[in-house]
Design an enzyme around this catalytic site. Sequence first.
Site, PDB file in Angstrom:
ATOM      1  N   ASP A  20     125.452 -18.250   4.050  1.00 14.74           N
ATOM      2  CA  ASP A  20     124.818 -17.403   5.061  1.00 14.74           C
ATOM      3  C   ASP A  20     125.782 -16.289   5.431  1.00 14.74           C
ATOM      4  O   ASP A  20     126.957 -16.555   5.732  1.00 14.74           O
ATOM      5  CB  ASP A  20     124.480 -18.204   6.324  1.00 14.74           C
ATOM      6  CG  ASP A  20     123.149 -18.923   6.208  1.00 14.74           C
ATOM      7  OD1 ASP A  20     122.623 -18.989   5.091  1.00 14.74           O
ATOM      8  OD2 ASP A  20     122.657 -19.426   7.233  1.00 14.74           O
ATOM      9  N   LEU A  21     125.295 -15.067   5.415  1.00 16.49           N
ATOM     10  CA  LEU A  21     126.117 -13.931   5.807  1.00 16.49           C
ATOM     11  C   LEU A  21     126.161 -13.875   7.328  1.00 16.49           C
ATOM     12  O   LEU A  21     125.139 -13.660   7.985  1.00 16.49           O
ATOM     13  CB  LEU A  21     125.510 -12.648   5.238  1.00 16.49           C
ATOM     14  CG  LEU A  21     126.275 -11.352   5.472  1.00 16.49           C
ATOM     15  CD1 LEU A  21     127.671 -11.422   4.869  1.00 16.49           C
ATOM     16  CD2 LEU A  21     125.502 -10.190   4.873  1.00 16.49           C
TER      17      LEU A  21
ATOM     18  N   ASP B  71     119.501 -13.558   5.461  1.00 16.67           N
ATOM     19  CA  ASP B  71     120.955 -13.520   5.268  1.00 16.67           C
ATOM     20  C   ASP B  71     121.441 -14.624   4.344  1.00 16.67           C
ATOM     21  O   ASP B  71     122.630 -14.905   4.281  1.00 16.67           O
ATOM     22  CB  ASP B  71     121.661 -13.621   6.625  1.00 16.67           C
ATOM     23  CG  ASP B  71     121.298 -14.904   7.374  1.00 16.67           C
ATOM     24  OD1 ASP B  71     120.486 -15.709   6.845  1.00 16.67           O
ATOM     25  OD2 ASP B  71     121.814 -15.113   8.491  1.00 16.67           O
TER      26      ASP B  71
END
Length: 380
Positions: free
Chosen positions: A228-229, A273
């Site tokens: 996950d960004l 994301d």
Amino acid sequence: MGEDKRLAAVVALAQGMAAAHTPQECWQAAALGACGALDGSFAALSVWERELGRLRVLVNVGDRAADEEEFPEAETYPVHQFPEITEFLHERWAGGGGPNAWVETADGAAAGSAGYFHQRVTALRRRGRGCCVVAPVVLHGRAWGELYVARAAGAPVFARADSDFATVLAAVVAAGIAQTERLEEARRLAYTDALTGLANRRAVDVCLEEAVERHRAEGAVVSLVVCDLNGLKRVNDTLGHAVGDRLLERFGSVLSLCGAMVPGALVARLGGDEFCLVAVGPPADDVVEAADELCRRAGELEPGEGVACGVASTAEAIGEVRDARRLFRLADAAQYRAKALRLDRPVVAGREGAADPVVRLADAPPPSRAERRRFRGRRP
């Protein structure tokens, strides 16, 4: 050949190309159809690679010489050796003519000759062929490549009627290639994330299902990295979605770069994301090393806040993996733990012994929506 037979040959060629499922099948159908329609012993289809200044042979069919592979990987010819693909065609079109085919023989020029035949004459003699007909393939108004059909030495030489018919066949081939390219583009878009150009969730699902089947049948190591960004919502809320999209694109490039460290890896954006990497075959440690490099590089991206990264591999102590969903749950749980602990390195499922918290979390009963926003494979 009578008109009825020529029409039947054209229809057969078009149908053969329409039935193709891949570009290679399309090229093969084009060459085989043209070879049969012109009573040839050999046929080839080549593409003009303008940026490299060469003709690249896509397929050879019929009575092939020892140095001619059906689908050659590196059979190319400098375009200056066959300048008719550029000079001759350009001059004809500039003068209002069409892209007509021409005939060449082992003795020199014949019907409709382009006037540049020395290299082809040499090739005909070397491979025991008596004549050939060369038909330009024109796609979207530009020379795309050429269709080449030859007859063995001693066979009747192609006549002007044959070269005219070859021109018609090349037009049919061009239409078939255009259709195949449209279908290939549609397939590519169906498995590609529009923003980043990486694979999408559909492509990952297909890849993982096949990978797990290989693992169960052959024992192949399958590894999955889920990440996950961090900070995307903050970026979108404070700097705007255009900046957020740019951050996603930049991270996608970083993921692609790190994925190149693992031979054959598939890198993808799952949505929002969330990104992932799938590897089949390489050792788990190689995948973890790539994930560690990903975390390091992501930490340098501005205005992001790094990445939370989890790894699940069949080579680790995670128990039996019967389907892709369990591998996803394990990688997802590892990523969740990395995020919860605010780690700047990947968490690997199964590396903390029998009581590994990631494995326990992944195999626990499905959490409620209030407890966890999602576990892939367990959504209703």
